[in-house]
Design a protein around this motif. Structure first.
Motif, short mmCIF file in Angstrom:
data_model
loop_
_atom_site.label_atom_id
_atom_site.label_comp_id
_atom_site.label_asym_id
_atom_site.label_seq_id
_atom_site.Cartn_x
_atom_site.Cartn_y
_atom_site.Cartn_z
N PRO A 297 0.17 -1.38 -0.16
CA PRO A 297 -0.02 0.07 -0.23
C PRO A 297 0.88 1.37 0.42
CG PRO A 297 -0.13 -0.87 2.41
CD PRO A 297 0.79 -2.16 1.30
N GLU A 313 8.13 5.16 13.09
CA GLU A 313 7.54 4.53 13.36
C GLU A 313 8.23 3.30 12.51
OE1 GLU A 313 4.38 0.95 12.87
OE2 GLU A 313 3.78 2.88 13.29
N ILE A 392 9.13 -4.95 3.90
CA ILE A 392 7.93 -6.12 4.76
C ILE A 392 8.96 -7.30 4.68
CG2 ILE A 392 6.44 -7.85 3.78
CD1 ILE A 392 4.84 -4.87 3.12
N TYR A 396 9.31 -6.22 8.80
CA TYR A 396 8.36 -4.92 9.03
C TYR A 396 6.94 -5.76 10.17
CZ TYR A 396 6.47 -0.38 10.09
OH TYR A 396 5.63 0.62 10.19
N GLY A 398 4.75 -4.15 11.56
CA GLY A 398 3.22 -3.50 11.85
C GLY A 398 2.36 -2.82 10.50
N ASP A 399 0.96 -1.98 10.40
CA ASP A 399 0.83 -2.01 8.81
C ASP A 399 0.92 -1.46 8.85
OD1 ASP A 399 -1.59 -2.01 7.40
OD2 ASP A 399 -2.77 -0.11 9.16
N PRO A 400 1.81 -2.33 7.20
CA PRO A 400 2.06 -1.34 5.80
C PRO A 400 1.89 -0.04 5.68
CG PRO A 400 2.10 -3.85 4.85
CD PRO A 400 0.61 -3.34 6.12
N THR A 401 0.36 0.11 5.97
CA THR A 401 0.63 1.63 5.79
C THR A 401 0.88 2.58 6.31
OG1 THR A 401 -1.69 1.65 6.82
CG2 THR A 401 -1.74 0.92 4.16
N SER A 402 1.24 2.64 7.82
CA SER A 402 1.94 3.56 8.96
C SER A 402 3.67 3.29 8.76
CB SER A 402 2.10 2.35 10.09
OG SER A 402 2.46 1.25 10.17
#
Length: 641
Positions: A297, A313, A392, A396, A398-402
């Motif tokens: 994303p 982040e 990724i 990583y 976390g939410d990829p969008t973050s």
């Protein structure tokens, strides 16, 4: 183009059948579609479609017949370039057509740069002279050795329907489940990118991170990929196969990474490529064994003067990764430590331009923390999708969008007279031998070299700049070769991504100064014409050499006329590079200052002010007239009453 609907899912496979005249192309297609041998078949059939339920994968196949005549050559080439797979035919009763594959057809496909997999098919098997038996594997082995694009070979008979459906099944399979990305036929091993992808999958499934897949983890993996659990006896059987074939494939804790990789190599060797591909696609990989775009994303830039940066982040995650892999805690990553970080990515991303040698390293060649973060900032700025994919791949969670964010437009920053950016792009202009490369080298801590090496392509460097108060910003410098400036400025939006432009000149060389001034004016005009004006700085390089006459006066006069700061003096060896970087960063952080104005630009500005003031006067006059008219009407009405 390949037919696709959902990301990564094909909706059709296009197979082109080619070969010498009379080898049975049209009869093969007709027999496959009708499951019968035709009494009559036309010379070239129209495209034939095998429905989605024809083969187990549920993907329809379109078969395109071709003619080998010279009159149809243009159409043949066009069809071959659009093919997902190519079926090359020869006639079993005509040995010359077989030899023509290696002397004409296969070299021709390479000449045309056809990348589709090739299925070699011997037609008219029923007509082969029984007195001249042929071992297909023995005959085709040297040809397949020479032409690795051949996926498989098969012989069939349209008259007796022997292996006719298998021809297009293998063609479809070669497209849906290709061998080339996964397996090296010559070495008989998994390819490096396949190993890296499977290693990442193994690590994701190894939830307790003990280096092995327990029975529970193995079962969860099976359900995720194939929607069906393994029975206890099946798990025992899998482990037994691995134990018998590879030492260390199974430990007391479960199936090890070596065993996991062995299983997939075994699937591929036995022709069960669909199993490995099902696993890879479930975890988001495309046919090139890179993460698919639909699971990345990447935030969208809505204007050319926006950029993409890592979020705090993501930066905190990268700092943690650096500390984790800095095994000797010396504050830098050795090549082996660095390679370990990207062992689950398709490849190490910074071994190619523009990332190689773009960041700060120690004298031993190790990557510092600032260098590590700067490389990430550079990759995110130039290729956000690649940056997110690598984030990724290295874990990583976390939410990829973050992970990424889009900055505010630079035109808005200019109006607000401040910026929220953490990464700034600086274009470095100047004539040859003005010191551009030396400036870039000093940014990443390289010592001065008196050897002159011209830069022919755009070059990038990046580094973290410490500010007063402890905050940090990243500065990306892009060296623009003098020969490439004209082409750059031909693009109206060329300055949209630029936060600050630096113009170097050799203060001991009058020509260098004049050329740098010309470049400055060219960039200033492009900024005024496009609306993407940028803060500009002049750097008087080699200030410790004797300046040419009137050097200081000329440069001071030009900067005053254009509304810029006075030139920044630096010595030959750029020992005071930190001062230059601080000045560049300060200019970038004040996007409304140091923007040069040419005479034409000033006239345009005065004209706009005049027009605006005229419009204001007209508006005020109109408003007064309206108010006066209303007052008169009110007075007249009151008088009449």
């Amino acid at each position: 183009m390949p037919s696709r609907s959902a990301p990564g899912v094909r909706t059709g496979v296009r197979v082109v059948v080619a070969g010498d005249r009379g080898t049975g192309k049209s009869s093969l297609i007709s027999a496959a579609a009708s499951d019968s041998f035709p009494d009559y078949v036309q010379a070239v059939l129209p495209p034939t479609r095998l429905p989605s339920d024809f083969y187990p994968d549920g993907v329809p196949v379109t078969i395109v017949d071709t003619s080998s005549s010279m009159e149809s050559r243009v159409k043949l080439i066009d069809e071959l370039k659009r093919a997902d797979a190519v079926v090359l035919t020869y006639a079993c009763d005509q040995p010359t057509t077989l030899s023509r594959l290696s002397t004409f057809w296969l070299p021709e496909l390479r000449k045309l740069e056809i990348k589709a997999p090739v299925i070699v098919v011997g037609c008219k098997l029923d007509l082969r002279d029984e007195r001249q038996p042929m071992n297909l594997e023995q005959v085709m082995a040297p040809i397949m050795q020479q032409f690795r694009e051949i996926e498989t070979c098969i012989e069939c008979s349209s008259a007796t329907l022997i292996q006719v459906p298998d021809v297009f099944y293998y063609a479809q399979k070669a497209v849906l489940h290709p061998t080339a990305p996964l397996f090296d036929q010559e070495k008989q091993t998994l390819k490096p990118r396949c190993v890296r992808a499977l290693k990442r999958i193994f690590m994701l499934c190894d939830q307790d991170m003990d280096g092995a897949l327990s029975d529970t983890e193995l079962n969860e993996f099976q359900v995720k990929c194939f929607n069906a659990p393994l029975q206890p006896a099946e798990i025992v059987g899998v482990k037994r196969v691995v134990q018998e074939r590879i030492r260390g494939g199974v430990s007391d804790l479960g199936l090890t990474l070596e065993g996991f990789l062995f299983l997939h190599a075994l699937f591929i060797e036995k022709g069960r490529l669909e199993t490995t591909w099902a696993v890879l696609r479930k975890f988001g990989y495309n046919d090139e064994l890179k993460l698919r775009d639909d699971i990345l994303p990447v935030p969208t830039k809505h204007a050319p003067d926006q950029s993409v940066e890592l979020t705090n982040e993501a930066i905190d995650f990268l700092r943690g990764i650096f500390r984790l892999y800095d095994s000797d805690s010396d504050g830098s990553l050795q090549p082996s430590e660095f390679d370990d970080i990207f062992v689950t990515a398709p490849e190490s991303p910074w071994t190619v331009e523009p990332y190689v040698d773009a960041a700060e390293r120690t004298p031993q060649g190790n990557l510092t923390l600032n260098g590590f973060l700067s490389e990430w900032a550079l990759m995110t700025s130039l290729e956000p999708a690649l940056s997110l994919a690598n984030l990724i791949c290295i874990g990583y969670g976390g939410d990829p969008t973050s992970a990424l964010r889009v900055t505010r437009r630079r035109s808005v920053d200019r109006k607000k007279r401040q910026t929220e950016k953490n990464v700034f792009n600086c274009f470095v202009f100047g004539p040859k031998k003005s010191g551009k490369s030396s400036l870039l080298n000093s940014v990443i801590g390289r010592s001065f070299s008196s050897n002159y090496t011209p830069t022919n392509d755009v070059r990038y460097v990046a580094n973290v700049v410490e500010q007063i108060g402890g905050s940090q910003k990243t500065l990306i410098l892009q060296e623009i070769p003098e020969d490439g400036i004209k082409q750059l400025l031909s693009n109206k939006e060329c300055l949209a991504a630029c936060d600050v432009a630096v113009f170097l000149y050799d203060s001991s060389d009058e020509y260098s100064w004049k050329r740098s001034r010309e470049l400055l004016l060219d960039v200033a005009r492009r900024g005024e014409d496009s609306g993407y004006g940028v803060p500009c700085l002049l750097v008087a390089a080699k200030d410790d050499l004797d300046p040419f006459p009137m050097s200081l006066q000329n440069s001071t006069r030009v900067t005053q006329q254009l509304g810029m700061e006075a030139p920044i003096p630096v010595g030959v060896k750029l020992r005071d590079a930190k001062n230059v970087l601080s000045r560049i960063l300060s200019a970038a952080e004040h996007p409304h200052l140091s923007i040069p104005e040419t005479e034409k630009g000033k006239k345009r500005k005065r004209y706009r002010r005049l027009v605006n003031s005229s419009l204001m006067f007209v508006s005020v006059g109109a408003a007064v007239a309206v108010v006066g008219l209303a007052a008169y009407r009110a007075y007249a009405a009151r008088k009449n009453t």
